[in-house]
Enzyme design. Structure first.
Site, PDB file in Angstrom:
ATOM      1  N   GLN A 124      33.907  42.432  59.779  1.00  0.00           N
ATOM      2  CA  GLN A 124      33.974  42.638  61.229  1.00  0.00           C
ATOM      3  C   GLN A 124      34.995  43.682  61.625  1.00  0.00           C
ATOM      4  OE1 GLN A 124      34.242  38.162  61.879  1.00  0.00           O
ATOM      5  NE2 GLN A 124      33.212  38.796  63.744  1.00  0.00           N
ATOM      6  N   CYS A 148      30.401  34.541  68.282  1.00  0.00           N
ATOM      7  CA  CYS A 148      30.905  35.497  67.295  1.00  0.00           C
ATOM      8  C   CYS A 148      31.699  36.579  68.015  1.00  0.00           C
ATOM      9  CB  CYS A 148      29.736  36.134  66.535  1.00  0.00           C
ATOM     10  SG  CYS A 148      30.254  37.303  65.265  1.00  0.00           S
ATOM     11  N   LEU A 149      32.844  36.931  67.459  1.00  0.00           N
ATOM     12  CA  LEU A 149      33.674  37.970  68.075  1.00  0.00           C
ATOM     13  C   LEU A 149      32.964  39.319  68.063  1.00  0.00           C
ATOM     14  CD1 LEU A 149      37.150  36.972  66.581  1.00  0.00           C
ATOM     15  CD2 LEU A 149      36.308  36.546  68.908  1.00  0.00           C
ATOM     16  N   HIS A 202      28.761  36.944  57.280  1.00  0.00           N
ATOM     17  CA  HIS A 202      29.267  38.291  57.610  1.00  0.00           C
ATOM     18  C   HIS A 202      29.467  39.117  56.335  1.00  0.00           C
ATOM     19  CE1 HIS A 202      29.927  38.342  61.919  1.00  0.00           C
ATOM     20  NE2 HIS A 202      30.657  37.245  61.911  1.00  0.00           N
ATOM     21  N   GLY A 211      37.794  32.277  63.363  1.00  0.00           N
ATOM     22  CA  GLY A 211      37.578  32.870  62.054  1.00  0.00           C
ATOM     23  C   GLY A 211      37.349  34.362  62.187  1.00  0.00           C
ATOM     24  N   HIS A 234      29.386  30.751  58.571  1.00  0.00           N
ATOM     25  CA  HIS A 234      29.263  31.883  59.496  1.00  0.00           C
ATOM     26  C   HIS A 234      30.011  33.108  58.928  1.00  0.00           C
ATOM     27  CE1 HIS A 234      29.463  33.549  63.790  1.00  0.00           C
ATOM     28  NE2 HIS A 234      30.389  34.263  63.177  1.00  0.00           N
ATOM     29  N   GLU A 235      31.229  32.879  58.422  1.00  0.00           N
ATOM     30  CA  GLU A 235      32.028  34.000  57.890  1.00  0.00           C
ATOM     31  C   GLU A 235      31.423  34.549  56.601  1.00  0.00           C
ATOM     32  OE1 GLU A 235      33.864  35.007  60.020  1.00  0.00           O
ATOM     33  OE2 GLU A 235      34.359  33.227  61.158  1.00  0.00           O
TER      34      GLU A 235
HETATM   35  O1  GNR Z   1      35.610  32.377  67.112  1.00  0.00           O
HETATM   36  C1  GNR Z   1      34.536  32.004  66.635  1.00  0.00           C
HETATM   37  N1  GNR Z   1      34.013  30.834  67.045  1.00  0.00           N
HETATM   38  C2  GNR Z   1      32.918  30.243  66.457  1.00  0.00           C
HETATM   39  C3  GNR Z   1      32.318  29.187  67.125  1.00  0.00           C
HETATM   40  C4  GNR Z   1      31.245  28.552  66.580  1.00  0.00           C
HETATM   41  C5  GNR Z   1      30.763  28.961  65.365  1.00  0.00           C
HETATM   42  C6  GNR Z   1      31.320  30.001  64.696  1.00  0.00           C
HETATM   43  C7  GNR Z   1      32.416  30.650  65.230  1.00  0.00           C
HETATM   44  S1  GNR Z   1      33.145  31.936  64.356  1.00  0.00           S
HETATM   45  C8  GNR Z   1      33.816  32.866  65.679  1.00  0.00           C
HETATM   46  C9  GNR Z   1      34.677  34.002  65.160  1.00  0.00           C
HETATM   47  C10 GNR Z   1      33.787  34.974  64.419  1.00  0.00           C
HETATM   48  O2  GNR Z   1      33.016  35.726  64.938  1.00  0.00           O
HETATM   49  N2  GNR Z   1      33.839  34.931  63.128  1.00  0.00           N
HETATM   50  O3  GNR Z   1      33.031  35.714  62.400  1.00  0.00           O
HETATM   51 NI    NI Z   2      31.320  36.090  63.588  1.00  0.00          NI
END
Ligand code: GNR
Ligand code: NI
Length: 180
Positions: free
Chosen positions: A51, A92-93, A138, A46, A134-135
């Site tokens: 980001q 998270c990236l 952000h 995601g 999670h997104e």
């Molecule tokens: O790539 C991602 N993997 C992930 C794994 C577990 C819970 C949430 C994520 S989201 C993350 C990509 C990201 O940072 N999205 O904001």
């Molecule tokens: Ni993230």
């Protein structure tokens, strides 16, 4: 198509609140393309516009292994979340290399607009439910490490700042190397 630069925690720009998308035009379509390419290349499941320093309510998600089912959520809203929770080891990236458990509702219903501005609603569970929440965090300027204890968060912050110093040092050395 372009790979966009992903902001790294603790960059203060990750804490900006995103505004709603109002124009469903070519610029939006191009941004979605670039965000998808950036997510696939990372690789991640995601990516929120926040980001990549675009503070608009836009999220791309693809939780498939085959990476062929892109989902786009514009101006997403959670319309229902389950009472029962699940703990998922999140990454998270914007916080590369860090994984830790976060507890969230295990199911959510989300309402959003697609690239044409058409509304849709879906119910998600498992990784998709985790990813949507999670997104959407952000978009509100929240990074998953903010759910962890202050001790863990501060350790993560120090580690990230050290890595940033290392990256900048290498870039400076590379630039210097090119001059000689
Ligand atoms: O790539 C991602 N993997 C992930 C794994 C577990 C819970 C949430 C994520 S989201 C993350 C990509 C990201 O940072 N999205 O904001
Ligand atoms: Ni993230």
């Amino acid at each position: 198509m372009a790979i966009l630069n992903i902001l790294r925690y603790p960059d203060p720009r990750l804490h900006k609140v995103a505004r709603p998308v109002t124009q469903f035009d070519n610029r939006l379509a191009k941004l979605v393309q670039d965000m998808a390419e950036t997510m696939y290349e990372a690789p991640g499941v995601g990516l929120a516009a926040s980001q990549v320093d675009v503070h608009e309510q836009l999220v791309v998600i693809d939780i498939t292994e085959t990476k062929d089912a892109l989902q786009v959520f514009i101006n997403p809203e959670i319309t229902w979340s389950s009472e029962d929770k699940q703990v998922y080891d999140e990454g998270c990236l914007s916080v590369p290399g860090i994984y830790d458990g976060v507890e969230r509702p295990s199911k959510v219903r989300v309402k959003a607009l697609d690239l044409e501005g058409k509304p849709f609603e879906l119910e998600a569970e498992g990784l998709l439910a985790v990813c949507i929440q999670h997104e959407m965090d952000h978009l509100l300027g929240k990074v998953f490490v903010e759910y962890l204890s202050p001790l863990k968060r501060n350790r993560i912050k120090s580690k990230m700042l050290k890595e940033k110093a290392g990256i900048e040092r290498e870039a400076a050395l590379r630039a210097a190397g090119r001059r000689y």
